[in-house]
Scaffold this motif. Structure first.
Motif, PDB file in Angstrom:
ATOM      1  N   PHE A  10       2.986  39.105 -35.832  1.00  0.00           N
ATOM      2  CA  PHE A  10       2.434  39.030 -34.482  1.00  0.00           C
ATOM      3  C   PHE A  10       2.993  37.799 -33.779  1.00  0.00           C
ATOM      4  O   PHE A  10       2.980  36.688 -34.330  1.00  0.00           O
ATOM      5  N   PRO A  11       3.528  37.967 -32.544  1.00  0.00           N
ATOM      6  CA  PRO A  11       4.290  36.898 -31.902  1.00  0.00           C
ATOM      7  C   PRO A  11       3.465  35.783 -31.278  1.00  0.00           C
ATOM      8  O   PRO A  11       3.918  35.136 -30.318  1.00  0.00           O
ATOM      9  N   TYR A  12       2.287  35.530 -31.798  1.00  0.00           N
ATOM     10  CA  TYR A  12       1.468  34.413 -31.330  1.00  0.00           C
ATOM     11  C   TYR A  12       0.438  34.092 -32.402  1.00  0.00           C
ATOM     12  O   TYR A  12      -0.056  35.007 -33.043  1.00  0.00           O
ATOM     13  N   PRO A  13       0.144  32.798 -32.667  1.00  0.00           N
ATOM     14  CA  PRO A  13       0.610  31.588 -31.988  1.00  0.00           C
ATOM     15  C   PRO A  13       2.084  31.298 -32.264  1.00  0.00           C
ATOM     16  O   PRO A  13       2.676  31.845 -33.191  1.00  0.00           O
ATOM     17  N   LEU A  14       2.642  30.408 -31.471  1.00  0.00           N
ATOM     18  CA  LEU A  14       4.076  30.128 -31.529  1.00  0.00           C
ATOM     19  C   LEU A  14       4.361  29.101 -32.626  1.00  0.00           C
ATOM     20  O   LEU A  14       4.726  27.959 -32.371  1.00  0.00           O
ATOM     21  N   THR A  15       4.228  29.546 -33.873  1.00  0.00           N
ATOM     22  CA  THR A  15       4.337  28.642 -35.023  1.00  0.00           C
ATOM     23  C   THR A  15       5.666  28.749 -35.755  1.00  0.00           C
ATOM     24  O   THR A  15       5.854  28.104 -36.779  1.00  0.00           O
ATOM     25  N   SER A  16       6.585  29.560 -35.266  1.00  0.00           N
ATOM     26  CA  SER A  16       7.905  29.667 -35.898  1.00  0.00           C
ATOM     27  C   SER A  16       8.923  30.067 -34.838  1.00  0.00           C
ATOM     28  O   SER A  16       8.572  30.579 -33.765  1.00  0.00           O
ATOM     29  N   GLY A  17      10.194  29.840 -35.156  1.00  0.00           N
ATOM     30  CA  GLY A  17      11.244  30.194 -34.210  1.00  0.00           C
ATOM     31  C   GLY A  17      11.254  31.673 -33.872  1.00  0.00           C
ATOM     32  O   GLY A  17      11.459  32.064 -32.726  1.00  0.00           O
ATOM     33  N   GLY A  18      11.023  32.520 -34.901  1.00  0.00           N
ATOM     34  CA  GLY A  18      11.008  33.958 -34.676  1.00  0.00           C
ATOM     35  C   GLY A  18       9.903  34.389 -33.734  1.00  0.00           C
ATOM     36  O   GLY A  18      10.101  35.251 -32.864  1.00  0.00           O
ATOM     37  N   LYS A  19       8.721  33.798 -33.894  1.00  0.00           N
ATOM     38  CA  LYS A  19       7.598  34.141 -33.018  1.00  0.00           C
ATOM     39  C   LYS A  19       7.855  33.679 -31.590  1.00  0.00           C
ATOM     40  O   LYS A  19       7.552  34.387 -30.625  1.00  0.00           O
ATOM     41  N   ILE A  20       8.405  32.481 -31.453  1.00  0.00           N
ATOM     42  CA  ILE A  20       8.709  31.964 -30.116  1.00  0.00           C
ATOM     43  C   ILE A  20       9.699  32.880 -29.411  1.00  0.00           C
ATOM     44  O   ILE A  20       9.514  33.251 -28.252  1.00  0.00           O
ATOM     45  N   ARG A  21      10.759  33.260 -30.118  1.00  0.00           N
ATOM     46  CA  ARG A  21      11.787  34.115 -29.511  1.00  0.00           C
ATOM     47  C   ARG A  21      11.198  35.470 -29.118  1.00  0.00           C
ATOM     48  O   ARG A  21      11.425  35.957 -28.005  1.00  0.00           O
ATOM     49  N   ALA A  22      10.435  36.083 -30.019  1.00  0.00           N
ATOM     50  CA  ALA A  22       9.848  37.396 -29.734  1.00  0.00           C
ATOM     51  C   ALA A  22       8.892  37.330 -28.543  1.00  0.00           C
ATOM     52  O   ALA A  22       8.942  38.173 -27.643  1.00  0.00           O
ATOM     53  N   PHE A  23       8.024  36.317 -28.523  1.00  0.00           N
ATOM     54  CA  PHE A  23       7.044  36.191 -27.443  1.00  0.00           C
ATOM     55  C   PHE A  23       7.736  36.011 -26.097  1.00  0.00           C
ATOM     56  O   PHE A  23       7.388  36.663 -25.104  1.00  0.00           O
ATOM     57  N   GLN A  24       8.735  35.133 -26.048  1.00  0.00           N
ATOM     58  CA  GLN A  24       9.398  34.870 -24.779  1.00  0.00           C
ATOM     59  C   GLN A  24      10.221  36.071 -24.313  1.00  0.00           C
ATOM     60  O   GLN A  24      10.310  36.334 -23.105  1.00  0.00           O
ATOM     61  N   MET A  25      10.799  36.831 -25.254  1.00  0.00           N
ATOM     62  CA  MET A  25      11.521  38.043 -24.857  1.00  0.00           C
ATOM     63  C   MET A  25      10.566  39.076 -24.279  1.00  0.00           C
ATOM     64  O   MET A  25      10.861  39.716 -23.274  1.00  0.00           O
ATOM     65  N   ILE A  26       9.409  39.244 -24.925  1.00  0.00           N
ATOM     66  CA  ILE A  26       8.406  40.185 -24.419  1.00  0.00           C
ATOM     67  C   ILE A  26       7.942  39.753 -23.025  1.00  0.00           C
ATOM     68  O   ILE A  26       7.847  40.569 -22.099  1.00  0.00           O
ATOM     69  N   PHE A  56       1.202  41.161 -21.238  1.00  0.00           N
ATOM     70  CA  PHE A  56       2.594  41.603 -21.116  1.00  0.00           C
ATOM     71  C   PHE A  56       2.841  42.974 -21.742  1.00  0.00           C
ATOM     72  O   PHE A  56       3.961  43.487 -21.671  1.00  0.00           O
ATOM     73  N   CYS A  57       1.808  43.565 -22.335  1.00  0.00           N
ATOM     74  CA  CYS A  57       1.991  44.821 -23.064  1.00  0.00           C
ATOM     75  C   CYS A  57       1.036  45.895 -22.567  1.00  0.00           C
ATOM     76  O   CYS A  57      -0.160  45.648 -22.384  1.00  0.00           O
ATOM     77  N   ARG A  58       1.568  47.068 -22.370  1.00  0.00           N
ATOM     78  CA  ARG A  58       0.741  48.212 -21.996  1.00  0.00           C
ATOM     79  C   ARG A  58      -0.178  48.601 -23.142  1.00  0.00           C
ATOM     80  O   ARG A  58      -1.334  48.988 -22.934  1.00  0.00           O
ATOM     81  N   LYS A  59       0.327  48.475 -24.354  1.00  0.00           N
ATOM     82  CA  LYS A  59      -0.429  48.851 -25.536  1.00  0.00           C
ATOM     83  C   LYS A  59       0.050  48.007 -26.715  1.00  0.00           C
ATOM     84  O   LYS A  59       1.227  47.673 -26.813  1.00  0.00           O
TER      85      LYS A  59
END
Length: 229
Positions: A10-26, A56-59
């Motif tokens: 799950f892309p939050y909280p922003l505790t890793s590089g992968g999560k940060i990248r995924a969250f900001q792309m979404i 940021f998400c419909r579902k």
């Protein structure tokens, strides 16, 4: 466009590089496109984390990821050509939900964010939906460095198994590069490696800095050299 975005955690909280990248792309894609999020989870995200992603998400659909060191996972990894790092993402419920979502509604693309999320990429292609693979690393290189840095008894005890798993990982990752309609990379160096196997051009989407979260103001009197890193 209507995009189904798949993350390995799950892309939050922003505790890793992968999560940060995924969250900001979404967050960025949601400005112009409709996003449905399918996310693997290790533990159930708290409501405050859900509240950060939901606008940021419909579902949003969540699916538990298997335990990396469970007996079931080790048996699955050892008895198949899947590398151990991805075998615990096998989830029949995820697969059924993915097929149901893509057959019930029309999507323009499915975005798999990272090697770990790409398990069901061939399935999506078989349903006639375009695929995007967001490569956060060249993963087999990361594991290769890990193996090279092993020392002592661990190296002698684990080296044959780890080398076999590295072979499976390299084979799997290059296969996904070939299968994806679009590959993304974080750097030109990674893009060159991915291009050796990819069937289409590789697009570089570099990591950046969230300027809304990190702001800097120079002092009025500056008697020293200041560095913002």
């Amino acid at each position: 466009m209507k995009i189904l975005f798949i993350t390995y955690d799950f892309p939050y909280p922003l505790t890793s590089g992968g999560k940060i990248r995924a969250f900001q792309m979404i967050r960025y894609l949601a400005k112009a496109h409709e996003i449905t999020l399918f996310s693997y989870i290790r533990t159930q995200p708290v409501e405050t984390a859900m509240a950060k992603v939901r606008p940021f998400c419909r579902k949003i659909e969540l699916f538990p990821r298997g335990k990396a060191w469970s007996f079931r996972h080790l048996m699955t990894a050892g008895s198949s050509l899947r590398p151990g790092a991805i075998a615990h993402y096998v989830n029949p419920s995820f697969e059924r939900s993915l097929v149901t979502e893509l057959t019930r509604e029309k999507y323009d693309a499915v975005h798999f964010e990272s090697f770990y999320a790409s398990l069901y990429l061939p399935l999506v292609k078989s349903l006639g939906v375009k695929t995007v693979l967001g490569n956060e690393n060249v993963e087999y290189e990361v594991y290769q460095r890990f193996i090279e840095n092993l020392r002592g008894i661990k190296r002698y005890a684990l080296l044959p198994l780890l080398k076999y798993d590295l072979f499976k990982m390299q084979r799997f990752e290059k296969e996904r590069w070939r299968q994806a309609d679009v590959n993304l990379a974080v750097s030109g160096e990674d893009a060159k490696i991915i291009s050796t196997a990819a069937a289409s051009p590789v697009i570089v989407v570099p990591n950046g800095v969230d300027t809304e979260s990190f702001s800097y103001s120079f002092p009025e009197i500056n008697n020293q050299n200041d560095l913002l890193f």
